[in-house]
Design a protein around this motif. Structure first.
Motif, PDB file in Angstrom:
ATOM      1  N   THR A 181      80.894  85.470 -47.670  1.00 16.87           N
ATOM      2  CA  THR A 181      81.678  86.351 -46.824  1.00 16.87           C
ATOM      3  C   THR A 181      83.151  85.944 -46.809  1.00 16.87           C
ATOM      4  O   THR A 181      83.470  84.750 -46.767  1.00 16.87           O
ATOM      5  CB  THR A 181      81.133  86.373 -45.389  1.00 16.87           C
ATOM      6  N   PRO A 182      84.053  86.906 -46.822  1.00 15.78           N
ATOM      7  CA  PRO A 182      85.474  86.593 -46.669  1.00 15.78           C
ATOM      8  C   PRO A 182      85.865  86.370 -45.218  1.00 15.78           C
ATOM      9  O   PRO A 182      87.014  86.020 -44.925  1.00 15.78           O
ATOM     10  CB  PRO A 182      86.163  87.841 -47.231  1.00 15.78           C
ATOM     11  N   PHE A 208      85.018  95.717 -46.105  1.00 14.97           N
ATOM     12  CA  PHE A 208      85.808  94.581 -46.593  1.00 14.97           C
ATOM     13  C   PHE A 208      84.906  93.422 -46.987  1.00 14.97           C
ATOM     14  O   PHE A 208      85.047  92.837 -48.072  1.00 14.97           O
ATOM     15  CB  PHE A 208      86.799  94.139 -45.516  1.00 14.97           C
ATOM     16  N   LYS A 209      83.961  93.066 -46.143  1.00 18.65           N
ATOM     17  CA  LYS A 209      83.029  91.978 -46.470  1.00 18.65           C
ATOM     18  C   LYS A 209      82.302  92.265 -47.783  1.00 18.65           C
ATOM     19  O   LYS A 209      82.176  91.401 -48.653  1.00 18.65           O
ATOM     20  CB  LYS A 209      81.986  91.816 -45.367  1.00 18.65           C
ATOM     21  N   ALA A 210      81.780  93.496 -47.886  1.00 14.08           N
ATOM     22  CA  ALA A 210      80.952  93.838 -49.040  1.00 14.08           C
ATOM     23  C   ALA A 210      81.753  93.863 -50.329  1.00 14.08           C
ATOM     24  O   ALA A 210      81.309  93.353 -51.367  1.00 14.08           O
ATOM     25  CB  ALA A 210      80.276  95.188 -48.809  1.00 14.08           C
ATOM     26  N   VAL A 211      82.944  94.459 -50.309  1.00 11.80           N
ATOM     27  CA  VAL A 211      83.748  94.568 -51.532  1.00 11.80           C
ATOM     28  C   VAL A 211      84.182  93.190 -52.015  1.00 11.80           C
ATOM     29  O   VAL A 211      84.081  92.865 -53.210  1.00 11.80           O
ATOM     30  CB  VAL A 211      84.958  95.498 -51.309  1.00 11.80           C
ATOM     31  N   VAL A 212      84.679  92.352 -51.105  1.00 10.28           N
ATOM     32  CA  VAL A 212      85.124  91.016 -51.515  1.00 10.28           C
ATOM     33  C   VAL A 212      83.937  90.189 -52.012  1.00 10.28           C
ATOM     34  O   VAL A 212      84.026  89.503 -53.043  1.00 10.28           O
ATOM     35  CB  VAL A 212      85.855  90.307 -50.364  1.00 10.28           C
ATOM     36  N   ALA A 219      91.600  94.485 -50.415  1.00  8.82           N
ATOM     37  CA  ALA A 219      90.736  93.478 -51.032  1.00  8.82           C
ATOM     38  C   ALA A 219      91.199  93.153 -52.446  1.00  8.82           C
ATOM     39  O   ALA A 219      91.177  91.985 -52.876  1.00  8.82           O
ATOM     40  CB  ALA A 219      89.292  93.974 -51.043  1.00  8.82           C
ATOM     41  N   ALA A 220      91.638  94.175 -53.178  1.00  7.83           N
ATOM     42  CA  ALA A 220      92.110  93.951 -54.547  1.00  7.83           C
ATOM     43  C   ALA A 220      93.385  93.111 -54.557  1.00  7.83           C
ATOM     44  O   ALA A 220      93.536  92.199 -55.382  1.00  7.83           O
ATOM     45  CB  ALA A 220      92.348  95.298 -55.230  1.00  7.83           C
ATOM     46  N   ARG A 221      94.317  93.410 -53.648  1.00  7.75           N
ATOM     47  CA  ARG A 221      95.558  92.625 -53.599  1.00  7.75           C
ATOM     48  C   ARG A 221      95.253  91.152 -53.296  1.00  7.75           C
ATOM     49  O   ARG A 221      95.865  90.246 -53.876  1.00  7.75           O
ATOM     50  CB  ARG A 221      96.490  93.175 -52.517  1.00  7.75           C
TER      51      ARG A 221
END
Length: 419
Positions: free
Chosen positions: A256-257, A110-114, A147-149
């Motif tokens: 970071t998210p 999640f951290k990496a994708v965002v 993450a996309a949403r």
């Protein structure tokens, strides 16, 4: 197969013994707690390194029991995420200061994708697509969708082999598994990375099934981000923390998210506004899980002096030998390899699909994978299965022997015939 592992004896048992006698990694086997079982499930949970129990006892009794809060400084607890990250770094082809340990694989994905989405959009605001490996481990897909949403992006699933062609002007991020968890197929990390970069996107690699089993070469390939677990081939123990790799050039832009207090530039300032720290420490979130983290640090000592190229050579030799012995022992038509035979496309596991011939060819109906694996375990061989009919066998070169592979193949032949 390398010369060191070239068999010279037609008898399977003698060949296995000969290969084990030549094995330059054979002495590492004594560093693990093993019994009479043939353990071929290190791709799910690695065996226990022998020195870990004593180290954990020391952490609990001395560092927690006596030093207590002082251990954050005096025992180095606070710096453990970066210190252990640097210990993992050479195993994934990374220089120091780019890998931090903590949290789970899912959280780090999640951290990496965002973060990758934010970087890509900062370079080109029109990018709104996340490419996901169509055969990905489910959690990666779930996280990518979430993450996309949250960011207003869309997700498109494509086969990993087609990722290079699929990347285009709308692509912000590609999330790809280095080794397919189900089939054991090895995807081309350098080629896919280069293609996504040519298209203007960023790439996140899931290296859970390759870290500690084969060369990963994150720095050399120019990978942007990578996430991996440590309880498989790195033998860190059940639920041991994952790691996050952030390429050095991207660290100043890594937003970071999950801005937790331990990644703050002044974590003990307790200020209301978040200011990120420097380097890979930006990937930290909350208080480190010290017990499992220090167990992992001790477990990683089994890698001292180990050449990852030697690990790869033995892995390929083991899987080659096992596939040949399965062909010799298992009745024709009952199992089909899903794992590619070509070395350049194979990870460190062998996946076999249960098949059958109900049309009169003599093979009979396809055996049930769960039934076969249960029968194997009764014979002292541990692998695992994935529905509907996949048998998986993970080969961990530090402790798996050629004699193990021979015994497993023989037992598999018996299990298939009885199933």
């Amino acid at each position: 197969m390398s010369e060191a592992y070239a068999p010279s004896d037609s008898d399977a048992h003698a060949t296995a013994d000969e290969l084990d006698a030549r094995d330059e990694l054979a002495h590492r086997r004594k560093d693990f707690v093993l019994d009479g079982t043939v353990y071929l499930d290190g791709n799910s949970l690695g065996a226990l390194p022998r020195s870990v129990p004593a180290r954990l006892a020391e952490v609990v009794e001395r560092e927690w029991g006596e030093l207590r809060i002082r251990s954050w400084s005096e025992s180095g607890w606070w710096s453990a995420p970066e210190r252990i990250g640097d210990r993992i770094a050479p195993l994934v082809g990374a220089g120091a200061g780019q890998t931090v340990v903590g949290d789970s694989t899912s959280v780090n994905v999640f951290k990496a994708v965002v973060a990758a989405l934010r970087i890509a959009r900062g370079e080109d605001g029109g990018r709104d697509e996340v490419l996901v490996d169509a055969a990905t481990f489910p959690t990666d897909g779930y996280i990518a969708e979430s993450a996309a949403r949250m960011t207003g992006a869309t997700v498109r699933a494509v086969p990993a082999a087609e990722m290079a062609d699929a990347a285009g002007p709308a692509t912000a991020v590609a999330l790809v598994n280095h080794v397919d968890y189900r089939t054991g197929e090895l995807n081309d990390l350098p080629a896919a990375t280069a293609a996504v970069h040519r298209a203007g996107g960023r790439i996140v690699w899931d290296v859970c099934h390759s870290a500690g089993a084969l060369p990963v070469e994150l720095d050399a390939s120019g990978a942007d981000f990578a996430v991996g677990c440590t309880y498989k081939y790195l033998n860190g123990g059940p639920g041991s923390p994952a790691f996050l790799y952030v390429r050095r050039e991207l660290q100043p832009r890594f937003e970071t998210p999950l801005p937790g207090w331990t990644s703050h530039a002044d974590p003990f300032g307790m200020t209301p506004g978040y200011v990120p720290g420097d380097g890979a420490s930006r990937g930290r979130v909350g208080t480190p899980d010290i017990l499992s983290m220090l167990a992992l640090e001790e477990a990683l000592k089994v890698w001292d002096g180990v050449d990852i190229a030697a690990v790869r050579a033995k892995s390929l030799a083991l899987t080659d030998f096992f596939l040949r012995r399965v062909q010799a022992y298992v009745p024709d038509g009952r199992l089909r390899p899903l794992t590619p035979l070509e070395h350049r496309r194979r990870g460190s596991q062998v996946s076999l699909l249960c098949t059958g011939d109900e049309g009169g060819g003599g093979a009979g109906p396809a055996p049930d994978a769960e039934v076969v694996m249960t029968a194997l375990q009764a014979r002292g061989v541990v692998g695992d299965f994935r529905r509907p009919g996949v048998l998986r066998f993970g080969f961990t070169p530090l402790y798996t022997s050629f004699a193990d592979a021979e015994r497993a193949a023989a037992a598999l032949g018996e299990a298939v015939r009885t199933a």
